[in-house]
Scaffold this motif. Structure first.
Motif, short mmCIF file in Angstrom:
data_model
loop_
_atom_site.label_atom_id
_atom_site.label_comp_id
_atom_site.label_asym_id
_atom_site.label_seq_id
_atom_site.Cartn_x
_atom_site.Cartn_y
_atom_site.Cartn_z
N VAL A 111 0.89 -1.27 0.03
CA VAL A 111 -0.01 -0.14 0.15
C VAL A 111 0.93 1.41 0.05
O VAL A 111 1.79 1.48 0.90
CB VAL A 111 -0.91 0.16 1.38
N ASP A 112 0.74 1.99 -0.77
CA ASP A 112 1.42 3.26 -1.15
C ASP A 112 0.41 4.61 -1.18
O ASP A 112 -0.66 4.28 -1.57
CB ASP A 112 2.28 3.41 -2.56
N PHE A 113 0.75 5.40 -0.33
CA PHE A 113 -0.43 6.29 0.35
C PHE A 113 0.49 7.76 0.43
O PHE A 113 1.44 7.66 1.14
CB PHE A 113 -0.83 5.88 1.67
N GLY A 114 -0.35 8.87 0.20
CA GLY A 114 -0.04 10.03 0.10
C GLY A 114 -0.81 11.40 0.66
O GLY A 114 -2.31 10.95 0.07
N ALA A 115 -0.44 12.15 1.38
CA ALA A 115 -1.36 13.27 1.73
C ALA A 115 -0.91 14.41 1.61
O ALA A 115 0.41 14.60 1.73
CB ALA A 115 -1.58 13.05 3.24
N ILE A 116 -1.70 15.71 1.44
CA ILE A 116 -1.31 16.89 1.29
C ILE A 116 -1.82 17.87 2.59
O ILE A 116 -3.01 17.73 2.95
CB ILE A 116 -1.81 17.49 -0.02
N VAL A 117 -1.22 18.40 3.36
CA VAL A 117 -1.40 19.38 4.20
C VAL A 117 -1.06 20.90 3.84
O VAL A 117 0.26 20.96 3.98
CB VAL A 117 -1.07 18.81 5.66
N GLN A 118 -1.86 21.75 3.94
CA GLN A 118 -1.65 22.95 3.52
C GLN A 118 -0.46 23.35 2.25
O GLN A 118 0.44 24.21 2.49
CB GLN A 118 -1.01 23.71 4.74
N GLY A 119 -0.51 22.27 1.35
CA GLY A 119 0.15 22.44 0.08
C GLY A 119 1.46 21.49 0.29
O GLY A 119 2.18 21.51 -0.70
N TRP A 120 1.67 20.72 1.38
CA TRP A 120 2.89 20.10 1.36
C TRP A 120 2.92 18.75 1.79
O TRP A 120 1.50 18.45 2.41
CB TRP A 120 3.52 20.78 2.97
N HIS A 121 3.53 17.85 1.17
CA HIS A 121 3.20 16.30 0.70
C HIS A 121 3.78 15.40 1.86
O HIS A 121 5.07 15.81 2.21
CB HIS A 121 3.42 16.14 -0.72
N GLY A 122 3.27 14.46 1.94
CA GLY A 122 3.84 13.24 2.79
C GLY A 122 3.54 11.93 1.96
O GLY A 122 2.68 11.73 1.38
N ASP A 123 4.58 11.06 1.89
CA ASP A 123 4.07 9.84 0.79
C ASP A 123 5.19 8.68 1.65
O ASP A 123 6.28 8.86 2.02
CB ASP A 123 5.09 10.20 -0.48
N ALA A 124 4.44 7.61 1.66
CA ALA A 124 5.10 6.48 2.25
C ALA A 124 4.41 5.21 1.86
O ALA A 124 3.30 5.17 1.24
CB ALA A 124 4.87 6.48 3.75
N ALA A 125 5.00 4.10 1.94
CA ALA A 125 4.61 2.72 1.56
C ALA A 125 4.82 1.56 2.42
O ALA A 125 5.91 1.76 3.25
CB ALA A 125 5.01 2.49 0.32
N ARG A 126 3.85 0.50 2.67
CA ARG A 126 4.29 -0.40 3.56
C ARG A 126 3.76 -1.96 2.73
O ARG A 126 2.82 -1.75 1.98
CB ARG A 126 3.83 -0.47 4.94
N THR A 127 4.38 -2.85 3.04
CA THR A 127 3.80 -4.25 2.52
C THR A 127 3.72 -5.02 3.72
O THR A 127 4.34 -5.15 4.70
CB THR A 127 4.91 -4.92 1.56
N PHE A 128 2.64 -5.76 3.69
CA PHE A 128 2.27 -6.84 4.68
C PHE A 128 1.50 -7.97 3.90
O PHE A 128 1.18 -7.74 2.79
CB PHE A 128 1.53 -6.10 5.72
N ILE A 129 1.42 -9.19 4.64
CA ILE A 129 0.81 -10.16 4.16
C ILE A 129 -0.56 -10.56 4.91
O ILE A 129 -0.59 -10.62 6.31
CB ILE A 129 1.75 -11.30 4.44
N VAL A 130 -1.43 -11.04 4.24
CA VAL A 130 -3.03 -11.33 4.92
C VAL A 130 -3.26 -12.77 4.92
O VAL A 130 -2.56 -13.62 4.06
CB VAL A 130 -4.24 -10.68 4.23
N GLY A 131 -3.75 -13.32 5.97
CA GLY A 131 -3.76 -14.55 6.38
C GLY A 131 -2.56 -15.34 6.49
O GLY A 131 -1.78 -14.70 7.40
N SER A 132 -2.27 -16.45 6.05
CA SER A 132 -1.26 -17.42 6.38
C SER A 132 0.12 -17.28 5.58
O SER A 132 -0.06 -17.31 4.28
CB SER A 132 -1.48 -19.01 6.41
#
Length: 275
Positions: free
Chosen positions: A99-120
């Motif tokens: 999952v790669d996700f980004g947000a903007i607050v008052q014109g300034w960005h943050g961006d990060a990603a992480r990987t995980f496994i569902v189930g077994s």
């Protein structure tokens, strides 16, 4: 090449955006499970943005060149390595989800990603996720004022090459500068280059993001013009943080603790700015 240098106040706004990103990634990972669709995960990210009064860095990204990205998160499963569009895909037992996700607050960005496994999880996939996260922190550990972008790239490359298993490192997709835009100069590759690279200095912010596969590094783009898959069908993982260089050290904008624990474990200076 023009690299954006941020003031302390601008970095504080980026930290606010980074905390929204951290919360969105936490909430989406907690929600993800076998039987859930990627569109439902994306909806969780939308709710986090709305609650924070933030805007999405991803929604409608690239619209000026054609079809803008339709989600607030890229949710890539198994051999989908990056940039997959959220939709009706249902997660299955043992799926590797990035999952790669980004947000903007008052014109300034943050961006990060992480990987995980569902189930077994399969042990080989757990190792892949851990290897990629380790590569991320190896790259972060090489960030310092007076250094070079290539120091980061080499640290990632050295980490991956030193692992007991061989992994493919994506070459067409790199980390990047970030600030008043999501993608800015300089590019931050995950492999060393034999040419001069930009110097690092206080006030710079970088999104560092290694992407590894269980097979080869070659990729293809799907018919939706967004989803990137491995050509050999191998699974991949993706980890990313937004990192700023401050006068006193490093500030990992998209980690809840600013990166303090991981930096301390590596004997690296923590550089959060006071309010």
């Amino acid at each position: 090449m023009s690299i954006e240098i941020k003031s302390p106040e601008q970095l504080r706004l980026m930290r606010r955006a980074g905390l929204v990103v951290a919360e969105g990634l936490r909430a989406m990972e907690e929600f993800a499970d076998v039987g859930v669709t990627t569109a439902e995960i994306d909806a969780v990210g939308r709710d986090v943005l709305a609650a924070a009064g933030a805007r999405s860095s991803f929604l409608n990204y690239g619209a000026e060149y054609g079809t803008g990205f339709p989600g607030v998160a890229c949710i890539s499963v198994n051999d989908e390595l990056v940039h997959a569009i959220p939709g009706d895909r249902v997660l299955g037992d043992g799926d590797v989800v990035s999952v790669d996700f980004g947000a903007i607050v008052q014109g300034w960005h943050g961006d990060a990603a992480r990987t995980f496994i569902v189930g077994s999880p399969r042990p080989i996939d757990v190792d892949l996720v851990d290897a990629t996260r380790g590569a991320l922190w190896a790259g972060i550990g090489a960030v310092r004022s007076g250094g070079r972008v290539n120091d980061i790239s080499k640290a990632i490359e050295d980490h991956v090459s030193g692992l007991p298993r061989r992994y493919g490192t994506l070459r067409e997709y790199t980390g990047h500068g970030i600030g008043s835009q999501m993608h800015m100069e300089p590019d931050v590759p995950n492999f060393a280059r034999r040419r001069p690279t930009p110097k690092l200095e206080v006030g710079m912010a970088l999104a560092i993001e290694p992407m590894l596969t269980l097979g080869l590094h070659q990729t293809s783009v799907c018919e939706d013009d967004w989803t990137v898959v491995s050509r050999d069908g191998s699974r991949g993982a993706h980890w990313e943080h937004t990192v700023a260089i401050t006068p006193t050290g490093l500030w990992v904008m998209t980690a809840f603790d600013g990166g303090e624990a991981e930096l301390a474990a590596r004997d690296l200076p923590f550089g959060a700015l006071s309010d």
